[in-house]
Design an enzyme around this catalytic site. Structure first.
Site, PDB file in Angstrom:
ATOM      1  N   GLU A 191      14.924  94.336  33.299  1.00 42.91           N
ATOM      2  CA  GLU A 191      14.995  94.000  31.877  1.00 42.91           C
ATOM      3  C   GLU A 191      15.701  92.665  31.647  1.00 42.91           C
ATOM      4  O   GLU A 191      15.236  91.833  30.857  1.00 42.91           O
ATOM      5  CB  GLU A 191      15.710  95.114  31.105  1.00 42.91           C
ATOM      6  CG  GLU A 191      14.921  96.410  31.008  1.00 42.91           C
ATOM      7  CD  GLU A 191      15.113  97.299  32.229  1.00 42.91           C
ATOM      8  OE1 GLU A 191      15.888  96.928  33.141  1.00 42.91           O
ATOM      9  OE2 GLU A 191      14.491  98.384  32.268  1.00 42.91           O
ATOM     10  N   SER A 243       3.822 102.547  28.204  1.00 41.34           N
ATOM     11  CA  SER A 243       4.641 103.137  27.145  1.00 41.34           C
ATOM     12  C   SER A 243       4.916 102.155  26.020  1.00 41.34           C
ATOM     13  O   SER A 243       4.912 102.516  24.841  1.00 41.34           O
ATOM     14  CB  SER A 243       5.967 103.641  27.726  1.00 41.34           C
ATOM     15  OG  SER A 243       5.773 104.713  28.616  1.00 41.34           O
TER      16      SER A 243
END
Length: 399
Positions: A133, A96
């Site tokens: 993350e 993505s």
């Protein structure tokens, strides 16, 4: 106690031994040693500026209608080949974020813990960080502090919240770390408000020393990547669209020739269309300024044409990086945004940020998004050429 902790002599001996080994290596492999020293110094390859210029010109000439996340990958294909110290990655969203290229195979280790090579004999240059993350952002900080590499990593913009402390630390430490943050607005569509960033662009712009770019097309995306790589005194966040965006012309301005055209993109803000682009005479002065970023620049240009049909001349300004624009000399900023003209900002995010530019009105997203395709969402929140034009008319009527 002091003697036990005093490592100065041992350190001096270790350093002397290391320097001796380095001198022997440099004598045996002078080209490799020079390359290693270049990377340690944080310098880009000698031909980088020329290759970047060619890339930007190529992206502008090709004028592809693509998502800026795809434009980012197109730029990375050239840049990862030109800058071998670029070390990429993604937090489980490679497909993505589009952070991997033909010359950046996945980084792998073998059973012994040694770095493994792929079928072509190449070491990995793209890290699969997993759904981590913060871990990714913190590791990139460590890689940058070590030196010799320029790390970049991708996730969705809304998930930058998880990375925020490490992004802030990169800014505090002035480290060259590049965050590729895709799916940058309600334009991502049906994933809904949990995934649709609203306040994120504004909040990232508040972090000192962090440069934030939200490009409007492929050429602006290439410029943003170049700026991120050439910057040695802090991190950069690239905010990129999921949806395809049209390539935008960048004509000259007779009213402010120093603040227009492809070369001006690197200054963070520039005039992308004067009234003559919508059919007025060459030196027709605008009555208002539309300023926009990312996917909303094309909407502002469409609104400019609607207003031109009514005889209302408007300037359109693209501000791909407000942080870079704010560092420009006052003379340049006033050439782009004259004090005498009312300003109307357009961005698919929190409106509050834009009042700092003395705007008379802001067309934005004042609350959370909704789950729907991009087109109906932009209609719902008034991010349409018709509503932007109506907002300009209302401002001029009340001036």
């Amino acid at each position: 106690m002091r003697a036990a902790w005093d490592a100065r002599a041992r350190g001096a001996q270790a350093e002397a031994e290391w320097r001796q080994r380095w001198q022997a290596y440099a004598a045996a492999y002078p080209r490799e040693a020079a390359e290693l020293q270049r990377r340690w110094a944080g310098e880009l390859p000698a031909d980088f500026a020329d290759r970047l210029h060619a890339l930007v010109e190529q992206m502008h000439a090709q004028a592809p209608t693509v998502a800026t996340r795809k434009a980012s990958q197109m730029a990375l294909e050239a840049l990862t080949a030109a800058v071998p110290e670029l070390l990429g990655g993604s937090a489980d969203l490679t497909g993505s974020n589009l952070t991997q290229t033909a010359v950046t195979p996945a980084l792998r280790v073998d059973a012994s813990g040694a770095l493994a090579r792929d079928a072509q004999g190449r070491l990995g240059r793209h890290i699969n960080y997993g759904v981590r993350e913060f871990g990714m952002a913190a590791m990139m900080n460590g890689i940058a502090l070590h030196g010799g590499y320029i790390p970049y990593g991708g996730t969705f913009l809304t998930f930058s919240d998880y990375s925020r402390n490490a992004i802030r630390m990169a800014a505090l430490m002035r480290q060259r770390v590049i965050h590729v943050l895709t799916h940058d607005s309600i334009g991502l569509g049906e994933d809904g408000p949990t995934h649709q960033p609203v306040e994120h662009a504004a909040s990232l712009r508040l972090i000192p020393h962090l440069d934030v770019w939200r490009p409007a097309d492929a050429a602006e995306t290439a410029v943003a990547w170049g700026a991120a790589l050439q910057r040695t005194d802090g991190p950069t966040a690239l905010l990129l669209s999921r949806q395809a965006l049209p390539a935008l012309p960048k004509p000259d301005s007779t009213l402010a020739p120093q603040a227009c055209g492809l070369a001006a993109v690197a200054r963070g803000g520039y005039i992308i269309a004067e009234p003559h682009a919508a059919g007025f005479k060459a030196r027709k002065k605008p009555k208002a300024v539309l300023l926009a970023t990312g996917s909303e620049v094309a909407l502002a240009l469409q609104a400019q044409r609607l207003l031109a049909e009514e005889g209302i001349p408007v300037r359109v300004v693209s501000l791909p990086s407000t942080t870079v624009f704010d560092r420009q000399p006052l003379e340049y900023r006033l050439a782009v945004l004259p004090r005498a003209l009312p300003r109307i900002a357009v961005e698919a995010g929190s409106p509050d940020f834009w009042w700092k530019y003395g705007c008379a009105a802001v067309v934005g997203v004042p609350g959370f998004g909704e789950s729907a395709p991009a087109a109906p969402l932009f209609e719902l929140f008034g991010l349409t050429p018709a509503n932007i034009a109506a907002t300009v008319r209302a401002v001029l009527a009340g001036a």
